[in-house]
Write a protein that holds these residues in place. Structure first.
Motif, PDB file in Angstrom:
ATOM      1  N   PHE A  88       3.827  -7.507   8.342  1.00 33.29           N
ATOM      2  CA  PHE A  88       3.660  -6.176   7.760  1.00 33.29           C
ATOM      3  C   PHE A  88       4.853  -5.298   8.126  1.00 33.29           C
ATOM      4  N   THR A  89       5.222  -4.414   7.207  1.00 34.73           N
ATOM      5  CA  THR A  89       6.312  -3.473   7.451  1.00 34.73           C
ATOM      6  C   THR A  89       5.948  -2.100   6.916  1.00 34.73           C
ATOM      7  N   ILE A  90       6.021  -1.119   7.785  1.00 36.79           N
ATOM      8  CA  ILE A  90       5.776   0.261   7.369  1.00 36.79           C
ATOM      9  C   ILE A  90       7.104   0.919   7.014  1.00 36.79           C
ATOM     10  N   SER A  91       7.085   1.792   6.029  1.00 33.09           N
ATOM     11  CA  SER A  91       8.269   2.564   5.661  1.00 33.09           C
ATOM     12  C   SER A  91       7.812   3.893   5.060  1.00 33.09           C
ATOM     13  N   ARG A  92       8.744   4.785   4.874  1.00 31.91           N
ATOM     14  CA  ARG A  92       8.384   6.077   4.287  1.00 31.91           C
ATOM     15  C   ARG A  92       9.514   6.611   3.437  1.00 31.91           C
ATOM     16  N   ASP A  93       9.156   7.455   2.483  1.00 31.53           N
ATOM     17  CA  ASP A  93      10.113   8.162   1.647  1.00 31.53           C
ATOM     18  C   ASP A  93       9.755   9.635   1.735  1.00 31.53           C
ATOM     19  N   ASN A  94      10.472  10.373   2.552  1.00 31.32           N
ATOM     20  CA  ASN A  94      10.134  11.776   2.770  1.00 31.32           C
ATOM     21  C   ASN A  94      10.344  12.624   1.514  1.00 31.32           C
TER      22      ASN A  94
ATOM     23  N   TYR B 245       4.475   3.799   3.084  1.00 28.34           N
ATOM     24  CA  TYR B 245       4.128   2.515   2.501  1.00 28.34           C
ATOM     25  C   TYR B 245       3.760   1.508   3.596  1.00 28.34           C
ATOM     26  N   LEU B 246       3.032   0.496   3.200  1.00 26.53           N
ATOM     27  CA  LEU B 246       2.785  -0.650   4.069  1.00 26.53           C
ATOM     28  C   LEU B 246       2.960  -1.906   3.226  1.00 26.53           C
TER      29      LEU B 246
ATOM     30  N   SER C 151      11.438  10.428  11.067  1.00 27.26           N
ATOM     31  CA  SER C 151      12.776  10.028  10.628  1.00 27.26           C
ATOM     32  C   SER C 151      12.843   8.586  10.158  1.00 27.26           C
ATOM     33  N   GLY C 152      11.728   7.866  10.273  1.00 27.38           N
ATOM     34  CA  GLY C 152      11.687   6.514   9.710  1.00 27.38           C
ATOM     35  C   GLY C 152      11.798   5.379  10.690  1.00 27.38           C
ATOM     36  N   SER C 153      11.694   5.645  11.966  1.00 29.75           N
ATOM     37  CA  SER C 153      11.727   4.563  12.952  1.00 29.75           C
ATOM     38  C   SER C 153      10.326   4.000  13.134  1.00 29.75           C
TER      39      SER C 153
ATOM     40  N   LEU D 279       0.837  -1.195   0.000  1.00 27.17           N
ATOM     41  CA  LEU D 279       0.000   0.000   0.000  1.00 27.17           C
ATOM     42  C   LEU D 279       0.877   1.253   0.000  1.00 27.17           C
ATOM     43  N   SER D 280       0.371   2.284  -0.646  1.00 31.00           N
ATOM     44  CA  SER D 280       1.054   3.576  -0.665  1.00 31.00           C
ATOM     45  C   SER D 280       0.089   4.664  -0.223  1.00 31.00           C
ATOM     46  N   CYS D 281       0.636   5.670   0.405  1.00 25.63           N
ATOM     47  CA  CYS D 281      -0.156   6.844   0.781  1.00 25.63           C
ATOM     48  C   CYS D 281       0.699   8.067   0.486  1.00 25.63           C
ATOM     49  N   THR D 282       0.266   8.852  -0.481  1.00 27.84           N
ATOM     50  CA  THR D 282       0.987  10.058  -0.850  1.00 27.84           C
ATOM     51  C   THR D 282       0.279  11.266  -0.275  1.00 27.84           C
TER      52      THR D 282
END
Length: 113
Positions: A68-74, A80-81, A54-56, A20-23
């Protein structure tokens, strides 16, 4: 004006994967914690997982631990999930949520054979 656009949901078989993405736009994305929540039919909305600016990774639901793993691209204002080993009980509408903003429209995830 804050906008959250979730995408990536769909129909998947048990054991499958989805990302999944969330913009986001309209606020300082990198400064806010983000989280994914889900709501299954007839149930209350629940937290899935969170992530700091900061991505933690922060708190998560026990039911998704290890799957499941969450992440982000600032740079892309996107969170993302990654969802692996999906189960029928993961079927729900998934929402992203900035800490200080409202809700997106959600994206449907259906896990079924």
């Amino acid at each position: 004006q804050v906008q959250l656009v979730e995408s990536g949901g769909g129909l998947v078989q048990p054991g499958g994967s989805l990302r999944l993405s969330c913009t986001a736009s309209g606020f300082t994305f990198s400064s806010e914690r983000m989280s994914w929540h889900r709501q299954a039919p007839g149930k209350e909305r629940e937290l899935v997982e969170g992530i700091t600016g900061s991505g933690s990774r922060t708190n998560y639901a026990e039911s998704v631990k290890g799957r499941f793993t969450i992440s982000r691209d600032n740079a892309k204002n996107t969170v993302y999930l990654q969802m692996n080993s999906l189960k029928p009980e993961d079927t729900a509408v998934y929402y992203c949520k900035p800490e200080f903003q409202g809700w997106g429209q959600g994206t449907q995830v259906t896990v079924s054979s």
